[in-house]
Design a protein around this motif. Structure first.
Motif, PDB file in Angstrom:
ATOM      1  N   UNK A 253      -7.141   3.238   4.868  1.00  0.00           N
ATOM      2  CA  UNK A 253      -8.335   2.703   5.522  1.00  0.00           C
ATOM      3  C   UNK A 253      -8.713   1.346   4.938  1.00  0.00           C
ATOM      4  N   UNK A 254      -8.415   1.126   3.651  1.00  0.00           N
ATOM      5  CA  UNK A 254      -8.659  -0.193   3.046  1.00  0.00           C
ATOM      6  C   UNK A 254      -7.772  -1.249   3.693  1.00  0.00           C
ATOM      7  N   UNK A 255      -6.556  -0.865   4.029  1.00  0.00           N
ATOM      8  CA  UNK A 255      -5.659  -1.790   4.713  1.00  0.00           C
ATOM      9  C   UNK A 255      -6.178  -2.105   6.114  1.00  0.00           C
TER      10      UNK A 255
ATOM     11  N   UNK B 161      -3.459  14.579   9.593  1.00  0.00           N
ATOM     12  CA  UNK B 161      -3.813  14.980   8.228  1.00  0.00           C
ATOM     13  C   UNK B 161      -5.065  14.298   7.723  1.00  0.00           C
ATOM     14  N   UNK B 162      -5.615  13.386   8.526  1.00  0.00           N
ATOM     15  CA  UNK B 162      -6.800  12.656   8.104  1.00  0.00           C
ATOM     16  C   UNK B 162      -6.509  11.489   7.189  1.00  0.00           C
ATOM     17  N   UNK B 163      -5.227  11.076   7.068  1.00  0.00           N
ATOM     18  CA  UNK B 163      -4.866   9.979   6.170  1.00  0.00           C
ATOM     19  C   UNK B 163      -4.885   8.629   6.861  1.00  0.00           C
TER      20      UNK B 163
ATOM     21  N   UNK C 291       0.824  -1.207   0.000  1.00  0.00           N
ATOM     22  CA  UNK C 291       0.000   0.000   0.000  1.00  0.00           C
ATOM     23  C   UNK C 291       0.864   1.265   0.000  1.00  0.00           C
ATOM     24  N   UNK C 292       0.263   2.362  -0.442  1.00  0.00           N
ATOM     25  CA  UNK C 292       0.924   3.656  -0.418  1.00  0.00           C
ATOM     26  C   UNK C 292       0.439   4.492   0.756  1.00  0.00           C
ATOM     27  N   UNK C 293       1.285   5.399   1.215  1.00  0.00           N
ATOM     28  CA  UNK C 293       0.922   6.249   2.347  1.00  0.00           C
ATOM     29  C   UNK C 293      -0.217   7.208   2.007  1.00  0.00           C
ATOM     30  N   UNK C 294      -0.235   7.700   0.764  1.00  0.00           N
ATOM     31  CA  UNK C 294      -1.228   8.709   0.391  1.00  0.00           C
ATOM     32  C   UNK C 294      -1.929   8.328  -0.911  1.00  0.00           C
ATOM     33  N   UNK C 295      -2.267   7.064  -1.047  1.00  0.00           N
ATOM     34  CA  UNK C 295      -2.890   6.546  -2.259  1.00  0.00           C
ATOM     35  C   UNK C 295      -4.399   6.780  -2.180  1.00  0.00           C
ATOM     36  N   UNK C 296      -4.933   7.575  -3.080  1.00  0.00           N
ATOM     37  CA  UNK C 296      -6.364   7.889  -3.052  1.00  0.00           C
ATOM     38  C   UNK C 296      -7.216   6.864  -3.798  1.00  0.00           C
ATOM     39  N   UNK C 297      -6.577   5.869  -4.426  1.00  0.00           N
ATOM     40  CA  UNK C 297      -7.315   4.747  -5.006  1.00  0.00           C
ATOM     41  C   UNK C 297      -7.340   3.544  -4.052  1.00  0.00           C
TER      42      UNK C 297
END
Length: 268
Positions: free
Chosen positions: A192-194, A258-260, A182-188
């Motif tokens: 939260x999916x993790x 940051x809400x990420x 997963x990526x730290x800031x992946x919007x796809x």
């Protein structure tokens, strides 16, 4: 592929996009085309390691249902969870609304001499990323065709409609063969999916990329992701968080601010 490790690599494009075909292929067609490649092109008994990026990770997961014996499947920035609800989906819907005009522009560029078309694409591609190389520009030029773009947009719309709730039972049955990246800031494929994945499938093998690695990593981190993928293929390490910074709790706290990130990664 690299160093002393010996792998034969087969790269399979999405059917209908490269080469472009005069028919739109959907999600089911893409899965079947990969299955057909494996059963018709690979020798019986071949040890198969699947590497899927984004939608390709969804395809790789579904192939487990087809009775294919797989050694391991590496899922890079995987989009197998309710794609229509992901933050980036709004951008895609906007593009889908404008697809007729975009395809029209592609038709017009097809009238240009090949060298001029390639130079224009290279110029505008470099505006998007400084890491665009000549071979990337040539590939982009090949994909900017009417039939290719019809397939790109058609498949994208079908992905939003078809990819809903994750099949966690499928993942549980094959968790020993799966690696999620997963990526730290992946919007796809946001973190939260993790969180959902780890809650549903405890012990799943997951890793998180360095902060600068994008979902479209080919524009800025090709070698880094390639080396990481090789590591996944040749070892069984789990829960690799050390690549973020030494103090992961600090990263988690900053991301939450940051809400990420709405959770932490401790296995409690």
């Amino acid at each position: 592929l690299h160093g002393e490790e010996k792998f034969r690599a087969c790269v399979v494009s999405h059917v209908g996009q490269s080469p472009a075909l005069d028919r739109v292929f959907n999600v089911k067609d893409q899965i079947e085309s990969k299955l057909q490649f494996i059963t018709s092109k690979l020798e019986p008994g071949t040890k198969i390691h699947l590497i899927g990026h984004s939608f390709g990770a969804y395809v790789a997961l579904r192939l487990f249902e087809k009775g294919i014996k797989l050694e391991k499947s590496i899922l890079l920035f995987p989009t197998f969870d309710n794609m229509a609800q992901m933050p980036k989906a709004a951008n895609l819907r906007m593009l889908l609304k404008w697809q007729t005009y975009i395809i029209g522009v592609a038709w017009l560029t097809g009238l240009l001499p090949g060298q001029l078309k390639n130079k224009m694409i290279q110029f505008y591609s470099e505006k998007f990323s400084k890491n665009i190389q000549d071979h990337m520009s040539r590939t982009i030029a090949e994909l900017i065709s009417v039939n290719s773009l019809k397939n790109v947009f058609g498949l994208a719309a079908n992905e939003l409609a078809v990819i809903k709730d994750p099949d966690f039972e499928l993942i549980k049955r094959h968790t020993d063969k799966l690696v999620f990246y997963y990526g730290m800031h992946d919007l796809w494929a946001p973190l939260d999916c993790l969180r959902k994945l780890r809650k549903a499938v405890p012990g799943v093998n997951f890793h998180i990329a360095d902060e600068e690695v994008l979902h479209a990593f080919m524009f800025n981190s090709c070698e880094k992701v390639a080396l990481k993928t090789l590591e996944f293929l040749t070892c069984d390490s789990k829960y690799d968080l050390s690549n973020l910074i030494p103090n992961f709790e600090m990263v988690a706290a900053a991301a939450r601010a940051d809400g990420d990130l709405e959770y932490d990664f401790c296995d409690d």
